[in-house]
Design an enzyme around this catalytic site. Sequence first.
Site, PDB file in Angstrom:
ATOM      1  N   LYS A   1      -4.981   9.637  17.260  1.00  0.00           N
ATOM      2  CA  LYS A   1      -5.505  10.837  17.926  1.00  0.00           C
ATOM      3  C   LYS A   1      -4.893  11.022  19.316  1.00  0.00           C
ATOM      4  CE  LYS A   1      -8.468  12.016  14.663  1.00  0.00           C
ATOM      5  NZ  LYS A   1      -8.326  13.271  13.896  1.00  0.00           N
TER       6      LYS A   1
ATOM      7  N   GLY B   1      -7.392  -2.004  -3.197  1.00  0.00           N
ATOM      8  CA  GLY B   1      -6.977  -3.334  -3.637  1.00  0.00           C
ATOM      9  C   GLY B   1      -6.585  -4.256  -2.508  1.00  0.00           C
TER      10      GLY B   1
ATOM     11  N   GLU C   1       0.014  -2.478  -6.966  1.00  0.00           N
ATOM     12  CA  GLU C   1      -0.838  -1.501  -7.646  1.00  0.00           C
ATOM     13  C   GLU C   1      -0.054  -0.267  -8.073  1.00  0.00           C
ATOM     14  OE1 GLU C   1      -4.951  -1.972  -5.207  1.00  0.00           O
ATOM     15  OE2 GLU C   1      -3.164  -1.334  -4.113  1.00  0.00           O
TER      16      GLU C   1
ATOM     17  N   GLY D   1       0.824  -1.193   0.000  1.00  0.00           N
ATOM     18  CA  GLY D   1       0.000   0.000   0.000  1.00  0.00           C
ATOM     19  C   GLY D   1       0.861   1.248   0.000  1.00  0.00           C
ATOM     20  N   VAL D   2       0.205   2.402   0.040  1.00  0.00           N
ATOM     21  CA  VAL D   2       0.907   3.686  -0.067  1.00  0.00           C
ATOM     22  C   VAL D   2       0.970   4.357   1.300  1.00  0.00           C
ATOM     23  CG1 VAL D   2       0.862   5.961  -1.161  1.00  0.00           C
ATOM     24  CG2 VAL D   2       0.136   3.942  -2.440  1.00  0.00           C
ATOM     25  N   GLY D   3       2.107   4.988   1.597  1.00  0.00           N
ATOM     26  CA  GLY D   3       2.207   5.765   2.819  1.00  0.00           C
ATOM     27  C   GLY D   3       3.535   5.586   3.520  1.00  0.00           C
ATOM     28  N   ASN D   4       3.636   6.191   4.698  1.00  0.00           N
ATOM     29  CA  ASN D   4       4.889   6.193   5.447  1.00  0.00           C
ATOM     30  C   ASN D   4       5.319   4.806   5.877  1.00  0.00           C
ATOM     31  OD1 ASN D   4       4.988   8.905   5.197  1.00  0.00           O
ATOM     32  ND2 ASN D   4       4.745   9.395   7.354  1.00  0.00           N
TER      33      ASN D   4
ATOM     34  N   ASN E   1     -11.451   6.313   2.869  1.00  0.00           N
ATOM     35  CA  ASN E   1     -11.110   6.317   1.442  1.00  0.00           C
ATOM     36  C   ASN E   1     -11.834   5.210   0.684  1.00  0.00           C
ATOM     37  OD1 ASN E   1      -9.295   8.444   1.872  1.00  0.00           O
ATOM     38  ND2 ASN E   1      -7.611   7.045   2.313  1.00  0.00           N
TER      39      ASN E   1
END
Length: 513
Positions: free
Chosen positions: A409, A389, A295, A270-273, A385
């Site tokens: 949070k 996938g 992806e 997946g996408v991100g840090n 979101n």
Amino acid sequence: MTNSTRILCPQLRAKLMSADAAAELIPAGATLGMSGFTGAGYPKAVPQALAKRIRSAQAKGEEFKVNLWTGASTAPELDGTLAEVGGIGSRLPFQSDPLCRQQINEGKIDYLDLHLSEVSQYAWSGFLGQLDIAVIEVTAITEDGRLVPSSSVGNNKTWMEQAQQIILEVNSQQPMQLQGMHDIYYGTALPPERKPINMTQADDRIGETLYRCDLDKVIAVVETSAPDRNSRFAPIDSTSEKIAEHILEFFAHEVKRGRLPKTLLPIQSGVGNIPNAVLAGLNAGPYKNLTAFTEVIQDGMLDMLKSGTLRVASATSFSLSPSGIQEFNDNIDFYRDKIILRQQDISNHPELARRLGVIAMNGLLEADIYGNVNSTHVMGTRMMNGIGGAGDFARNGYLSIFMTPSTAKGGTISAIVPMVSHVDQTEHDVKVIVTEQGLADLRGLSPKQRVKLIIENCAHPDYREQLWDYFDRACASGSGLHTPHILSEALSWHAHYEQHGTMHRLRGLKSTA
């Protein structure tokens, strides 16, 4: 600036017009299939011209909305612009735009959240209704009317096949060296006509480098010169690094045990840090000649390709930071034979994920003590979101790893809860859960055996006692002891947060004293 030299087909050159003129061809209520996947390869001009037209119609008291289909998320110039004027009636299959998300959660946009591998099949089967117009960004048009794909493929092939009409944007800022990087498969079919997909390696090519296009469907060609809009990634923080360390230690353990080869298996990320931290860790480790079947190509994968850690990456799109885009464009000749872009019904295909044995690494919002995962809904009702996938790979890959910080949070939300408030990935599809606290390998464990690992290894220490208290009392109830729950309390953590601003029971009580 003109890029007419990229439009070599006389029949399509004759359809050249402005974005405003092209937008005039889109009627109110139309269903549009637009290109775009994670901020790459989306149309840059027509959506903004359409938004202007919608605003003008609204000023006259006219209702004007369109239904929007894409590959996945796009960019502010598409989702954001159309949402800003209230021009989206329905949306699928994935989005990440703040304003679009807000309108979905306000009930102003009907949102169909789909597994990305299934979108094309839904369209082919007619489940989604008629697709009126495809609006597709391309890099160039050949003399015989073939189309050079842009920086994402997504559902573009399907949109052009299924749409009644087509509008093309030819973007001169997409490098011509993209030509040849794509692999567009024209062997897909509906049951009972399906045949096996002839791929056994992530870098097998099974298709064509250009799109086919029915020239008679094309009603407009628009010239553009604009970059993709991809966001800068935040620096990798200590939490992401700890999560990555746990995953890398797990990989080393699996290789030592002989359950993974030294080259691992094709990686989906997946996408991100957190994913970028894992990729950076792989790049710094002992691995060479890895492959990716995923992806999106993100910054970390470019680094891995450059170092030789990664031999090839197969995807449907790019998701690069501004510096990543610069790196790719400056060294595109190096990357051209190491990256393959396919349509998303191939990049995410369950048959291929299973055959190749993909290692899937994706994020989550929350997981429960039995291993069910919520990837999409905040507090059970508010869409973030979409599932994207993750489900394609979690159900069908060799390993499904879900990653998250243990709290959110400022510690007021626990990512590990008694029962998830929405289920996207069931306990049957979740093999590994990882937080900065540790890793829980859930394979081969019964529900109650999973509880111990998830609470002790993954939950934040501030919430462990509270989780054990819930589980112990659920077991003491003597009812339904395969997967013990107290139904009157199972979602009480979420309710407590909504009422008191924290899931921590004692803190919530103190705050209301």
